[in-house]
Motif scaffolding. Structure first.
Motif: not given
Length: 81
Positions: A1-22, A27-29
């Protein structure tokens, strides 16, 4: 298992990233805690208030403040003479 940490400057991009990961079946938090380091809550609130002032245009330029202070000092000196 690996852990990936991503910092997002633009909160508007968060839903798109969530969709891709899903879609990838990953699994992500999401940790939306701002990284303010060891600043006190009072300092953080003051900074946020300052940012809100700037965004709302409640600011003065350096030249405006210096002119105001020069006039004030001039009046105080004249009063004390």
């Amino acid at each position: 298992m690996a852990t990936l940490t991503v910092e997002i400057d633009k909160e508007k991009d968060l839903p798109a990233l969530e969709a891709v990961l899903s879609k990838m079946g990953l699994k992500f938090t999401i940790d939306e805690d701002d990284d303010w380091g060891d600043l006190s809550e009072a300092a953080i609130e003051s900074i946020k208030a300052g940012i809100a002032d700037v965004e709302a245009g409640r600011v003065h330029t350096h030249d405006e403040v210096m002119a105001f202070m020069a006039e004030k000092l001039s009046r105080l000196r004249a009063k004390n003479d």
